[in-house]
Design a protein around this motif. Structure first.
Motif, short mmCIF file in Angstrom:
data_model
loop_
_atom_site.label_atom_id
_atom_site.label_comp_id
_atom_site.label_asym_id
_atom_site.label_seq_id
_atom_site.Cartn_x
_atom_site.Cartn_y
_atom_site.Cartn_z
N UNK A 1 19.46 -55.52 8.72
CA UNK A 1 18.86 -54.76 7.63
C UNK A 1 19.90 -53.83 7.01
N UNK A 2 20.71 -53.24 7.82
CA UNK A 2 21.79 -52.36 7.35
C UNK A 2 22.88 -53.16 6.62
N UNK A 3 23.29 -54.27 7.21
CA UNK A 3 24.47 -54.98 6.72
C UNK A 3 24.23 -55.81 5.47
N UNK A 4 22.98 -56.02 5.09
CA UNK A 4 22.70 -56.79 3.87
C UNK A 4 22.52 -55.89 2.64
N UNK A 5 22.76 -54.59 2.79
CA UNK A 5 22.55 -53.67 1.66
C UNK A 5 23.37 -54.05 0.44
N UNK A 6 24.66 -54.27 0.62
CA UNK A 6 25.51 -54.58 -0.53
C UNK A 6 25.22 -55.97 -1.08
N UNK A 7 24.77 -56.89 -0.24
CA UNK A 7 24.34 -58.20 -0.74
C UNK A 7 23.15 -58.06 -1.67
N UNK A 8 22.26 -57.10 -1.37
CA UNK A 8 21.12 -56.87 -2.25
C UNK A 8 21.58 -56.36 -3.62
N UNK A 9 22.58 -55.51 -3.62
CA UNK A 9 23.15 -55.06 -4.90
C UNK A 9 23.61 -56.26 -5.72
N UNK A 10 24.38 -57.11 -5.08
CA UNK A 10 25.01 -58.24 -5.78
C UNK A 10 23.97 -59.25 -6.25
N UNK A 11 23.05 -59.61 -5.39
CA UNK A 11 22.07 -60.64 -5.73
C UNK A 11 21.07 -60.15 -6.76
N UNK A 12 20.69 -58.89 -6.67
CA UNK A 12 19.68 -58.34 -7.59
C UNK A 12 20.26 -58.03 -8.96
N UNK A 13 21.56 -57.79 -9.02
CA UNK A 13 22.17 -57.42 -10.29
C UNK A 13 22.17 -55.93 -10.55
N UNK A 14 21.75 -55.13 -9.57
CA UNK A 14 21.75 -53.68 -9.72
C UNK A 14 23.08 -53.11 -9.26
N UNK A 15 23.74 -52.35 -10.13
CA UNK A 15 25.03 -51.78 -9.79
C UNK A 15 24.92 -50.56 -8.91
N UNK A 16 26.04 -49.89 -8.73
CA UNK A 16 26.08 -48.70 -7.88
C UNK A 16 25.99 -47.42 -8.70
N UNK A 17 25.55 -47.54 -9.95
CA UNK A 17 25.24 -46.35 -10.74
C UNK A 17 23.97 -45.72 -10.20
N UNK B 1 17.78 -50.50 -6.15
CA UNK B 1 18.03 -51.19 -4.88
C UNK B 1 17.14 -50.62 -3.78
N UNK B 2 16.91 -49.32 -3.80
CA UNK B 2 15.99 -48.72 -2.84
C UNK B 2 14.58 -49.30 -2.99
N UNK C 1 12.17 -53.51 -9.98
CA UNK C 1 12.98 -53.79 -8.79
C UNK C 1 12.10 -53.97 -7.57
N UNK C 2 11.06 -53.17 -7.47
CA UNK C 2 10.12 -53.29 -6.35
C UNK C 2 9.45 -54.66 -6.36
N UNK C 3 9.06 -55.13 -7.54
CA UNK C 3 8.44 -56.45 -7.66
C UNK C 3 9.44 -57.55 -7.34
N UNK C 4 10.69 -57.38 -7.74
CA UNK C 4 11.73 -58.37 -7.44
C UNK C 4 11.92 -58.52 -5.94
N UNK C 5 11.92 -57.39 -5.24
CA UNK C 5 12.09 -57.44 -3.78
C UNK C 5 10.94 -58.13 -3.09
N UNK C 6 9.74 -57.97 -3.65
CA UNK C 6 8.56 -58.62 -3.07
C UNK C 6 8.59 -60.12 -3.27
N UNK C 7 9.11 -60.57 -4.40
CA UNK C 7 9.17 -62.00 -4.70
C UNK C 7 10.25 -62.72 -3.89
N UNK C 8 11.20 -61.95 -3.39
CA UNK C 8 12.34 -62.52 -2.64
C UNK C 8 11.99 -62.65 -1.16
N UNK C 9 12.27 -63.80 -0.54
CA UNK C 9 12.09 -63.89 0.92
C UNK C 9 12.93 -62.82 1.61
#
Length: 281
Positions: free
Chosen positions: A154-170, A177-178, A218-226
């Motif tokens: 759960x910790x180590x996939x944080x940056x993968x979520x950034x990349x896959x979702x398209x949300x930057x680090x702004x 991402x949260x 973003x919350x809805x996107x996370x729900x749609x994603x396995x």
């Protein structure tokens, strides 16, 4: 003074643990129960607002607003053959994700290549995230069992979520991402920090942008994603990134991109609105 049985004691260093071992206990006895402590969460949040770079305030917020069903979710997955196969192949995502030499051998356009580009551009590493979180992690959060392996993912996939979702680090990207993570790992702390951060962004807004709609989307996107933590990351890394997004039902964020476009049209750098809150759990 009575002490816990040897096998139930938490350890503060886990470099010695073979998380692929067939005899690794699934869940050691004595793990603390998840309990809410709203005053504690609010107290640390107020300190975080004063200094958004003070990451020592983040861990206590997650301790105070935990995902109460986390043990059930972890055990439900770990009791499957698929989980055990992934555990044997991927005992440590940190080692996999920080081996850029190996990742760079994967095809152009693969998630692995995009991941390396992102991490190198941002000056990040999977190990660096572990070190940051370990600074403020209490001893009772370290356990030599399979549930810890699940927590580590759960910790180590944080940056993968950034990349896959398209949300930057702004700032807005971090709040999104949260919210995305909340739908994957429903700790109220994710949602609390995501929307509280959105309020802070909205307070500073000089241009009308869909901040709250972006976070909700973003919350809805996370729900749609396995649940990403339960996917074979090595298999995903080798795939073209757009195929990975299609496989995970991740579509480009609309309101987040719209917010960025409006800020830039007004001469505002979305990455210079406010320092992002560095969060992962």
């Amino acid at each position: 003074m009575m002490t816990a049985p040897l096998e139930a004691r938490p350890s503060q260093r886990q470099d010695h643990v073979d998380f692929a071992a067939a005899d690794l206990p699934m869940m050691l006895p004595g793990r603390p129960k998840a309990r809410y402590d709203l005053p504690k969460a609010w107290r640390h949040f107020k300190e975080l607002v004063k200094d958004k770079e003070d990451t020592s305030q983040v861990t206590p917020i997650f301790e105070a607003l935990p995902w109460r069903g986390i043990y059930d979710a972890a055990l439900g997955f770990l009791n499957t053959d698929r989980a055990q196969e992934i555990r044997r192949k991927e005992p440590s995502l940190v080692k996999i994700l920080d081996d850029h030499a190996a990742l760079r051998k994967m095809p152009a356009g693969s998630l692995a290549q995009v991941y390396c580009d992102f991490m190198e551009r941002e000056g990040l590493s999977a190990c660096g995230l572990v070190d940051e979180l370990d600074k403020n992690r209490p001893a009772e959060m370290y356990w030599d069992d399979q549930v810890t392996w699940y927590f580590n993912r759960m910790r180590d996939t944080h940056d993968l979520m950034h990349i896959l979702s398209g949300f930057g680090r702004d700032a807005l990207g971090e709040q999104c991402v949260l919210a995305f993570t909340y739908s994957q790992q429903p700790s109220p702390a994710h949602l609390f920090l995501g929307y509280a951060g959105a309020v802070e962004i909205a307070k500073r807004a000089t241009v009308k942008v869909p901040v709250f709609r972006a976070v909700r989307e973003a919350q809805k996107m996370g729900k749609a994603c396995p649940r990403l933590v339960e996917m074979s990351i090595t298999e995903l890394l080798a795939m073209p990134i757009e195929e990975v997004r299609a496989k995970l039902n991740i579509k480009p964020p609309s309101y987040y991109n719209r917010a960025h476009a409006r800020w830039r049209a007004a001469g505002i750098d979305p990455y210079d609105l406010m320092p992002p809150v560095k969060v992962a759990a």
